[in-house]
Scaffold this motif. Structure first.
Motif, mmCIF file in Angstrom:
data_model
loop_
_atom_site.group_PDB
_atom_site.id
_atom_site.type_symbol
_atom_site.label_atom_id
_atom_site.label_comp_id
_atom_site.label_asym_id
_atom_site.label_seq_id
_atom_site.Cartn_x
_atom_site.Cartn_y
_atom_site.Cartn_z
ATOM 1 N N ASP A 185 -7.967 16.707 2.836
ATOM 2 C CA ASP A 185 -7.309 15.566 3.146
ATOM 3 C C ASP A 185 -6.284 15.010 2.154
ATOM 4 O O ASP A 185 -5.132 14.759 2.584
ATOM 5 C CB ASP A 185 -8.174 14.191 3.259
ATOM 6 N N LEU A 186 -6.506 15.331 0.750
ATOM 7 C CA LEU A 186 -5.484 15.042 -0.284
ATOM 8 C C LEU A 186 -4.329 15.756 -0.186
ATOM 9 O O LEU A 186 -3.159 15.517 -0.248
ATOM 10 C CB LEU A 186 -6.312 14.826 -1.647
ATOM 11 N N LYS A 187 -4.764 17.018 -0.173
ATOM 12 C CA LYS A 187 -3.450 18.053 -0.013
ATOM 13 C C LYS A 187 -2.915 18.067 1.307
ATOM 14 O O LYS A 187 -1.546 18.113 1.432
ATOM 15 C CB LYS A 187 -4.059 19.449 -0.081
ATOM 16 N N ALA A 188 -3.244 17.799 2.267
ATOM 17 C CA ALA A 188 -2.587 17.495 3.663
ATOM 18 C C ALA A 188 -1.564 16.346 3.613
ATOM 19 O O ALA A 188 -0.643 16.317 4.099
ATOM 20 C CB ALA A 188 -3.475 17.294 4.687
ATOM 21 N N THR A 239 -6.890 3.222 -8.565
ATOM 22 C CA THR A 239 -6.206 2.077 -7.701
ATOM 23 C C THR A 239 -6.327 0.675 -8.806
ATOM 24 O O THR A 239 -6.002 -0.427 -8.170
ATOM 25 C CB THR A 239 -6.734 1.718 -6.337
ATOM 26 N N LYS A 240 -7.172 0.495 -9.985
ATOM 27 C CA LYS A 240 -7.689 -0.336 -10.307
ATOM 28 C C LYS A 240 -6.355 -1.688 -10.736
ATOM 29 O O LYS A 240 -6.541 -2.745 -10.646
ATOM 30 C CB LYS A 240 -8.158 -0.068 -11.835
ATOM 31 N N ASP A 241 -5.382 -0.956 -11.368
ATOM 32 C CA ASP A 241 -4.284 -1.784 -11.669
ATOM 33 C C ASP A 241 -3.087 -1.679 -10.756
ATOM 34 O O ASP A 241 -1.886 -2.062 -10.915
ATOM 35 C CB ASP A 241 -3.720 -1.508 -12.991
ATOM 36 N N ALA A 242 -3.168 -1.124 -9.634
ATOM 37 C CA ALA A 242 -2.241 -0.695 -8.591
ATOM 38 C C ALA A 242 -2.055 -1.800 -7.474
ATOM 39 O O ALA A 242 -2.901 -2.564 -7.273
ATOM 40 C CB ALA A 242 -2.309 0.561 -8.126
ATOM 41 N N GLY A 243 -0.871 -1.847 -6.878
ATOM 42 C CA GLY A 243 -0.613 -2.746 -5.855
ATOM 43 C C GLY A 243 -0.313 -4.260 -6.191
ATOM 44 O O GLY A 243 -0.489 -4.508 -7.748
ATOM 45 N N THR A 276 0.846 -1.352 0.085
ATOM 46 C CA THR A 276 -0.004 -0.153 -0.119
ATOM 47 C C THR A 276 0.739 1.424 -0.037
ATOM 48 O O THR A 276 0.337 2.500 0.083
ATOM 49 C CB THR A 276 -0.866 0.040 1.111
ATOM 50 N N LEU A 277 2.367 1.159 -0.329
ATOM 51 C CA LEU A 277 2.942 2.377 -0.100
ATOM 52 C C LEU A 277 3.311 2.737 -1.557
ATOM 53 O O LEU A 277 3.806 3.769 -1.793
ATOM 54 C CB LEU A 277 4.525 1.900 0.601
ATOM 55 N N GLN A 278 2.729 2.270 -2.717
ATOM 56 C CA GLN A 278 2.803 2.656 -3.927
ATOM 57 C C GLN A 278 2.138 4.194 -4.138
ATOM 58 O O GLN A 278 1.005 4.367 -3.709
ATOM 59 C CB GLN A 278 2.180 1.635 -4.997
ATOM 60 N N GLN A 279 2.851 4.891 -4.663
ATOM 61 C CA GLN A 279 2.197 6.208 -4.875
ATOM 62 C C GLN A 279 1.486 6.216 -6.327
ATOM 63 O O GLN A 279 1.537 5.422 -7.380
ATOM 64 C CB GLN A 279 3.442 7.377 -5.156
ATOM 65 N N ASN A 289 0.212 7.724 -1.249
ATOM 66 C CA ASN A 289 0.207 6.398 -1.701
ATOM 67 C C ASN A 289 -1.335 5.803 -1.412
ATOM 68 O O ASN A 289 -2.264 6.279 -1.023
ATOM 69 C CB ASN A 289 1.231 5.628 -0.581
ATOM 70 N N LEU A 290 -1.142 4.482 -1.769
ATOM 71 C CA LEU A 290 -2.407 3.368 -1.661
ATOM 72 C C LEU A 290 -3.157 3.429 -0.334
ATOM 73 O O LEU A 290 -4.367 3.619 -0.420
ATOM 74 C CB LEU A 290 -2.076 2.184 -2.311
ATOM 75 N N ARG A 291 -2.364 3.439 0.548
ATOM 76 C CA ARG A 291 -2.908 3.659 1.991
ATOM 77 C C ARG A 291 -3.782 4.904 2.355
ATOM 78 O O ARG A 291 -4.666 4.807 2.939
ATOM 79 C CB ARG A 291 -1.769 3.372 2.977
ATOM 80 N N GLN A 292 -2.966 5.882 1.939
ATOM 81 C CA GLN A 292 -3.652 7.275 2.181
ATOM 82 C C GLN A 292 -4.905 7.250 1.260
ATOM 83 O O GLN A 292 -5.867 7.832 1.719
ATOM 84 C CB GLN A 292 -2.635 8.355 1.884
#
Length: 403
Positions: free
Chosen positions: A141-144, A190-194, A105-108, A154-157
């Motif tokens: 939230d995104l900007k923070a 996020t469809k093809d991420a992680g 889940t750390l992938q940007q 990242n995916l977790r965020q």
């Protein structure tokens, strides 16, 4: 008792006559104080058999809590649903934790499509932006989380943004609508991420959301209005609202979820069926009238309205199965046959019955006079003997009619 003994009356009822003369004769004779008693008892017997069949249908559902307070049954419904919902939540949370531990889940990923959606609302419909706080909350939230202002998190965020939307919006509201649109953008991003673990977690989360959050049939069972402690559907109205209001698809979704909830879910399905069966009976006997044996009188209109409504919506077969639904249709037809008469077949003036009852009163007066030692007029005694002979003839005819 054995199932074969639960429904002993329905085929017997189908031989009932609708002949105008027969019904008119029987209705008039039933008013007679003396000879009408067998007919009145027969009507009461048929009425009791209808009630027995309606009771048997309640029994056949397997419900154990019919008659309990609706708030208590509603709370049981919530508990069973919540227990299963929590199991599914634990399952998908555990999958996300596994993906976190594995570093998947750390992938940007870029979040620009989300901001584009929010900026479009802000520019073209500023009032909507102001009235739907989820738009500003997600934007902040995104900007923070993008400390370096690189346009990615990242995916977790991003999954935390998804959780924020779930917590702060309510399905079916304007705020919930925009939250759903942003969730759709997150799905596309996020469809093809992680890796494999993250994809499994996302799949579990999607199934969880569709079943428990985005499906009104299920979400209404446990939902609390945002910012309050008030339930979306009052606990005392929950069972009837779930089963009797809305389309057939609502009941299908409820049964589908409860079937996956194990034995307690199946038991709750039986209870829900029992509530509907009980409601059918209550509608059939909700009047205040009683027959000569004190039983509530089945009203064909109340029963027919309930059966017809359930049948047209497809719920009758869904709730009771094809065999049970057919029994209800038969009972409905029987009630109409037994409890109604063709237009004009009843003498509402009751003149004939009044004369018969007057004759019965005279007979009583004569008997009283004899006991008191007062001689009765010869003409009255002669009339009484004649009527006794006529009564025997009528009683024989009534017995043949009933049998």
């Amino acid at each position: 008792p054995p199932r074969s003994t639960l429904f002993p009356y329905t085929t017997l009822f189908r031989s009932v006559t609708r002949n105008f003369q027969d019904i008119n004769w029987a209705r008039e004779k039933a008013k007679d104080a003396i000879t009408g008693e067998p007919l009145r008892q027969n009507y009461s017997k048929l009425n009791k058999e209808l009630i027995d069949n309606l009771d048997a249908e309640v029994y056949a559902t397997g419900a154990q809590k019919t008659g309990v307070d609706r708030s208590d049954l509603g709370q049981d419904f919530v508990t069973v649903t919540n227990n299963y919902k929590n199991l599914r939540k634990q399952e998908k949370d555990a999958a996300y934790t596994a993906a976190d531990v594995a570093g998947e889940t750390l992938q940007q990923v870029p979040y620009k499509p989300i901001l584009d959606y929010i900026d479009n609302i802000k520019t073209k419909r500023p009032t909507q932006y102001d009235q739907n706080p989820i738009l500003k909350m997600v934007e902040e939230d995104l900007k923070a989380n993008d400390i370096d202002k690189v346009g990615s998190v990242n995916l977790r965020q991003l999954e935390d943004v998804r959780a924020l939307i779930n917590a702060e919006t309510e399905f079916g509201t304007s705020n919930g609508f925009h939250g759903g649109k942003i969730r759709g953008e997150i799905d596309n991003i996020t469809k093809d991420a992680g890796g494999t673990l993250y994809k499994e977690a996302r799949a579990l989360n999607n199934r969880y959301m569709k079943e428990f959050e985005e499906n009104p049939a299920i979400s209404n069972i446990t939902a609390i209005k945002k910012g309050t402690t008030e339930r979306r559907v009052p606990i005392e109205a929950l069972v009837e609202d779930s089963m009797l209001k809305g389309p057939k698809s609502r009941v299908e979704e409820i049964f589908k979820t409860l079937e996956k909830a194990g034995p307690e879910g199946q038991a709750m399905i039986n209870e829900l069926r029992g509530v509907v069966a009980e409601q059918i009976k209550n509608e059939a006997i909700k009047g205040v009238s009683r027959d000569i044996n004190g039983n509530p009188i089945v009203t064909p209109t109340g029963l027919n309205n309930m059966i017809t409504k359930l049948d047209k919506s497809g719920k009758l077969d869904l709730i009771f199965g094809k065999v049970g639904a057919e029994r209800y249709r038969t009972l409905n037809d029987v009630a109409i046959d037994v409890k109604t008469v063709p237009e004009g077949s009843v003498n509402y003036s009751g003149s004939a019955a009044q004369f018969k009852n007057l004759a019965a009163q005279i007979a009583t007066d004569v008997a009283t006079s004899a006991i008191a030692g007062v001689p009765a007029p010869v003409t009255t005694v002669g009339t009484l003997l004649y009527k006794n002979r006529k009564n025997k003839q009528e009683l024989n005819k009534i017995s043949e009619f009933i049998n």
